[in-house]
Design a protein around this motif. Structure first.
Motif, mmCIF file in Angstrom:
data_model
loop_
_atom_site.group_PDB
_atom_site.id
_atom_site.type_symbol
_atom_site.label_atom_id
_atom_site.label_comp_id
_atom_site.label_asym_id
_atom_site.label_seq_id
_atom_site.Cartn_x
_atom_site.Cartn_y
_atom_site.Cartn_z
ATOM 1 N N ALA A 175 0.956 -1.158 -0.002
ATOM 2 C CA ALA A 175 -0.102 0.009 -0.017
ATOM 3 C C ALA A 175 0.961 1.121 0.082
ATOM 4 C CB ALA A 175 -0.826 -0.156 1.299
ATOM 5 N N VAL A 176 0.921 2.081 -1.248
ATOM 6 C CA VAL A 176 1.773 3.304 -1.415
ATOM 7 C C VAL A 176 0.780 4.249 -0.938
ATOM 8 C CG1 VAL A 176 2.980 4.617 -2.895
ATOM 9 C CG2 VAL A 176 2.881 2.247 -3.311
ATOM 10 N N LEU A 177 1.100 4.997 0.375
ATOM 11 C CA LEU A 177 0.244 5.938 0.996
ATOM 12 C C LEU A 177 0.726 7.286 0.832
ATOM 13 C CD1 LEU A 177 -0.857 3.936 4.312
ATOM 14 C CD2 LEU A 177 -1.673 3.951 1.816
ATOM 15 N N PHE A 178 -0.245 8.086 0.320
ATOM 16 C CA PHE A 178 0.365 9.626 0.412
ATOM 17 C C PHE A 178 0.060 10.340 1.912
ATOM 18 C CE2 PHE A 178 -0.164 10.852 -4.494
ATOM 19 C CZ PHE A 178 0.621 9.406 -4.664
ATOM 20 N N MET A 179 1.237 10.579 2.540
ATOM 21 C CA MET A 179 1.179 10.973 3.996
ATOM 22 C C MET A 179 1.478 12.496 4.185
ATOM 23 S SD MET A 179 2.778 7.744 6.176
ATOM 24 C CE MET A 179 2.529 6.033 5.169
ATOM 25 N N GLY A 180 1.950 12.966 5.279
ATOM 26 C CA GLY A 180 2.673 14.259 5.646
ATOM 27 C C GLY A 180 1.363 15.141 5.930
ATOM 28 N N PHE A 216 5.417 12.953 1.600
ATOM 29 C CA PHE A 216 5.578 13.266 3.092
ATOM 30 C C PHE A 216 6.660 14.216 3.238
ATOM 31 C CE2 PHE A 216 8.236 9.907 2.218
ATOM 32 C CZ PHE A 216 9.735 10.056 2.609
ATOM 33 N N GLU A 217 7.170 14.700 2.020
ATOM 34 C CA GLU A 217 8.254 15.762 2.147
ATOM 35 C C GLU A 217 8.356 16.493 0.549
ATOM 36 O OE1 GLU A 217 12.087 13.596 2.431
ATOM 37 O OE2 GLU A 217 11.739 12.517 0.671
ATOM 38 N N GLY A 218 9.170 17.567 0.622
ATOM 39 C CA GLY A 218 9.356 17.977 -0.687
ATOM 40 C C GLY A 218 8.481 19.300 -0.918
ATOM 41 N N TRP A 219 7.531 19.723 0.148
ATOM 42 C CA TRP A 219 6.477 20.710 0.106
ATOM 43 C C TRP A 219 6.464 21.442 1.345
ATOM 44 C CZ3 TRP A 219 4.596 22.069 -4.974
ATOM 45 C CH2 TRP A 219 5.056 21.270 -5.892
ATOM 46 N N SER A 225 6.523 15.002 9.605
ATOM 47 C CA SER A 225 7.663 14.600 9.105
ATOM 48 C C SER A 225 7.721 13.195 9.009
ATOM 49 C CB SER A 225 8.933 15.225 9.645
ATOM 50 O OG SER A 225 8.808 14.625 11.010
ATOM 51 N N ARG A 226 8.613 12.384 8.490
ATOM 52 C CA ARG A 226 8.941 11.096 8.440
ATOM 53 C C ARG A 226 9.204 10.719 9.860
ATOM 54 N NH1 ARG A 226 13.799 7.617 5.398
ATOM 55 N NH2 ARG A 226 13.645 6.047 6.899
ATOM 56 N N ALA A 227 9.999 11.472 10.825
ATOM 57 C CA ALA A 227 10.058 10.915 12.207
ATOM 58 C C ALA A 227 8.625 11.012 12.850
ATOM 59 C CB ALA A 227 10.923 12.331 12.954
#
Length: 253
Positions: A175-180, A216-219, A225-227
């Motif tokens: 499952a590729v989930l768009f997070m952040g 989850f990053e880049g914007w 965050s990842r943490a």
């Protein structure tokens, strides 16, 4: 034994999936870091450039575009790339704007021919881009089925009954989930994509599936965050389910 898909993380919501001889790209965002996108309600700012450029991504058999109307899912360079893709799967509204083949409504399915001779089956899945009273959609996700199983690509969505229904209908290997937990002031203090807790709920629903975080990053408008995602999974005892894709390097999913 059948060989499953590989995923190369490009940045933000963008990843190259190679499977059964086909090359598929998710939500193309290829502009350089520092690009800003002004809208009447807010300005988005990109903080990371792509790990792979357009030349490294071509040729493309298909683009899996969750929606076309937000720059952090389809930026300027990404939009230019659409004309070089064999097919573009997106919402019915987005397809009308882009001028490609008819779009897909949730639960509609299309077949994608591959060089291996074994087609991939692409099913649009429901997504809700924020709280029910402030949905930023329309958006779709995707389930792609091929040799070795199925993968789920959430698109921009929060955890809600539509995602739970995907888990009930499909046996998903990854499952590729768009997070952040994306937030913009125009929508109020509401997350518009998966929070860490949302992703934990999804991981429990997609029992046994590897969880691959994207977007989850880049914007600058991400609020987690990842943490923070790692902490949510560790607290839930699910840390071993996470598979963080390194930029530009393919991994099996």
């Amino acid at each position: 034994m059948p060989v499953g898909p590989s995923l190369s993380y490009v940045g933000g919501p963008t990843a190259l999936i190679e499977w059964s001889g086909a090359r598929l790209l998710t939500d193309p965002t290829l502009d350089p870091a520092g690009t800003e996108y002004a809208t009447p309600a807010y300005t988005l700012r990109k903080t990371m450039g792509p790990a792979l450029g357009a030349d490294a991504l071509l040729p493309l058999d298909a683009v899996l575009l969750s929606h076309d109307h937000h720059f952090d899912n389809l930026d300027h360079a990404g939009r230019r790339l659409l004309s070089q893709a064999g097919r573009v799967f997106t919402t019915t509204e987005g397809a009308a704007r882009i001028g490609r083949e008819p779009g897909l409504a949730p639960w509609q399915t299309a077949s994608l021919d591959t060089s291996s001779g074994t087609p991939l089956r692409v099913t649009a899945t429901p997504a809700r881009h924020g709280p029910s009273h402030a949905d930023r959609g329309p958006v779709i996700g995707f389930v792609v089925e091929g040799p070795g199983g199925a993968i789920y690509l959430s698109g921009d969505t929060v955890w809600y009954e539509g995602v739970a229904e995907v888990a009930a209908r499909f046996r998903v290997r990854s499952a590729v989930l768009f997070m952040g937990a994306a937030r913009v002031a125009a929508a109020g203090d509401w997350p518009l994509t998966f929070t860490g807790e949302d992703a934990v709920s999804a991981a429990r629903a997609f029992a046994g599936a590897a969880i691959v975080p994207l977007h989850f990053e880049g914007w600058a408008h991400f609020s987690e965050s990842r943490a923070q995602i790692e902490r949510a999974f560790a607290t839930a005892g699910l840390a071993d389910r996470l598979r963080w894709p390194p930029p530009g390097i393919p991994i099996r999913i």
